[in-house]
Design a protein around this motif. Structure first.
Motif, mmCIF file in Angstrom:
data_model
loop_
_atom_site.group_PDB
_atom_site.id
_atom_site.type_symbol
_atom_site.label_atom_id
_atom_site.label_comp_id
_atom_site.label_asym_id
_atom_site.label_seq_id
_atom_site.Cartn_x
_atom_site.Cartn_y
_atom_site.Cartn_z
ATOM 1 N N LEU A 1 8.664 -0.047 2.057
ATOM 2 C CA LEU A 1 8.964 -0.870 0.652
ATOM 3 C C LEU A 1 10.199 -0.071 0.273
ATOM 4 O O LEU A 1 10.567 0.960 0.226
ATOM 5 N N LEU A 2 11.050 -1.205 0.011
ATOM 6 C CA LEU A 2 12.410 -0.965 -0.743
ATOM 7 C C LEU A 2 12.315 -0.290 -2.135
ATOM 8 O O LEU A 2 11.421 -0.635 -2.964
ATOM 9 N N ARG B 1 0.904 -1.030 0.041
ATOM 10 C CA ARG B 1 -0.098 0.005 0.081
ATOM 11 C C ARG B 1 0.668 1.217 -0.128
ATOM 12 O O ARG B 1 1.581 1.416 0.909
ATOM 13 N N GLU B 2 0.671 1.981 -1.052
ATOM 14 C CA GLU B 2 1.564 3.269 -1.267
ATOM 15 C C GLU B 2 3.264 2.866 -1.179
ATOM 16 O O GLU B 2 3.488 2.010 -1.594
ATOM 17 N N GLN B 3 3.792 3.423 0.031
ATOM 18 C CA GLN B 3 5.014 3.047 0.289
ATOM 19 C C GLN B 3 5.215 2.059 1.168
ATOM 20 O O GLN B 3 6.537 1.749 1.684
ATOM 21 N N GLU B 4 4.602 1.275 1.536
ATOM 22 C CA GLU B 4 4.453 0.418 2.483
ATOM 23 C C GLU B 4 4.145 -1.133 1.992
ATOM 24 O O GLU B 4 3.461 -1.559 1.379
ATOM 25 N N ALA B 5 5.254 -2.102 2.631
ATOM 26 C CA ALA B 5 4.806 -3.614 2.617
ATOM 27 C C ALA B 5 4.251 -3.997 3.840
ATOM 28 O O ALA B 5 4.585 -3.586 5.060
ATOM 29 N N ILE B 6 3.077 -4.627 3.934
ATOM 30 C CA ILE B 6 2.508 -5.011 4.894
ATOM 31 C C ILE B 6 2.227 -6.507 5.250
ATOM 32 O O ILE B 6 1.549 -7.011 4.348
#
Ligand code: ADP
Length: 255
Positions: free
Chosen positions: A254-255, A179-184
């Motif tokens: 997120l990388l 989600r956007e700049q995130e890994a969850i």
């Protein structure tokens, strides 16, 4: 409302403590540091005698003994020393976090999806033995920068909780989302849930919800997960409904 009250009270308490310490010429931050060091020292000191107690209780329990009452006591001793060992290991893990900075940790580019699948495979037997169906939802590959041992520990801990606080014939799912700049990593169960007034507190050290007492635990697991996520620039989030289930998400950049 209740949540806000709890936090205001805690803030007031901390303010009063700081004022009291100030009068004695002690900084609150030094005091907290001293407390953490104290817990770390005590935990280290307890490790060796506890290993001896555990070893001896195990020896008694496994020995030839006809007395059923005594056998129950030995069993209880083994269980209690296991519980204490877990508590001490968790305390030591927390105190290592208090000391180490992010640069002192081995971090590497990691496929979070793959890591989550590996961890889920490792706990599958535990879920099966409780009659709980564990499903891994296929998601996108998400790359993050973490220490893999610690991140596996955090995911395993959340999965263990999901199993511990769920009844047989329920389901648990694990999924990696972007989600956007995130890994969850999201782990959802259909277990006992957490009440709205307690959900903000379960990430605190030692906090256990009112409905958790039937299952054993130290109240440290989630706070360790939170610290692990934060070490790598992320955080934890929880959604829950009492009696219906809980969803715990580990968010990472997120990388
Ligand atoms: P514990 O050792 O008690 O399981 P944790 O720090 O892992 O400690 O969790 C803190 C508290 O959060 C638990 O005692 C329990 O009240 C609640 N909790 C955590 N995960 C779940 C879950 N999946 N379902 C219901 N309650 C949970």
């Amino acid at each position: 409302q209740q949540f806000r009250e709890v936090h205001l009270n805690r803030k007031d308490e901390l303010g009063m403590l700081a004022a009291g310490l100030n009068r004695m010429g002690i900084q609150l931050s030094d005091y907290i540091q001293y407390q953490k060091q104290f817990v770390s020292n005590v935990s280290h000191e307890l490790k060796t005698p506890l290993a001896a107690i555990k070893g001896f209780s195990q020896y008694l329990y496994e020995g030839e003994n006809e007395d059923e009452e005594l056998q129950k006591i030995y069993y209880h001793l083994v269980n209690e020393s296991d519980r204490l060992t877990l508590l001490i290991n968790e305390l030591l893990m927390l105190s290592r976090f208090d000391k180490a900075g992010p640069d002192e940790m081995d971090t590497e580019k990691t496929d979070l999806t793959q890591l989550a699948e590996q961890v889920a495979t490792g706990v599958r037997a535990k879920a099966d033995s409780k009659g709980i169906e564990l499903t891994i939802r296929q998601g996108p590959h998400a790359f993050v920068y973490v220490n893999q041992v610690l991140m596996s520990h955090a995911i395993a801990n959340v999965l263990d909780n999901a199993i511990k606080y769920s009844d047989p014939r329920t389901r648990i799912s694990i999924e990696v989302l972007i989600r956007e700049q995130e890994a969850i990593v999201q782990i959802s169960d259909q277990g006992i849930g957490i009440s709205a007034d307690e959900i903000a507190r379960v990430q605190e050290r030692f906090y256990r919800a009112r409905n958790a007492s039937a299952a054993g635990g130290t109240g440290l697991g989630l706070s360790i997960c939170k610290e692990i996520a934060e070490k790598f620039g992320g955080h934890l989030s929880l959604e829950s409904q009492l009696g219906a289930g809980t969803s715990v998400s580990i968010h990472l950049p997120l990388l």
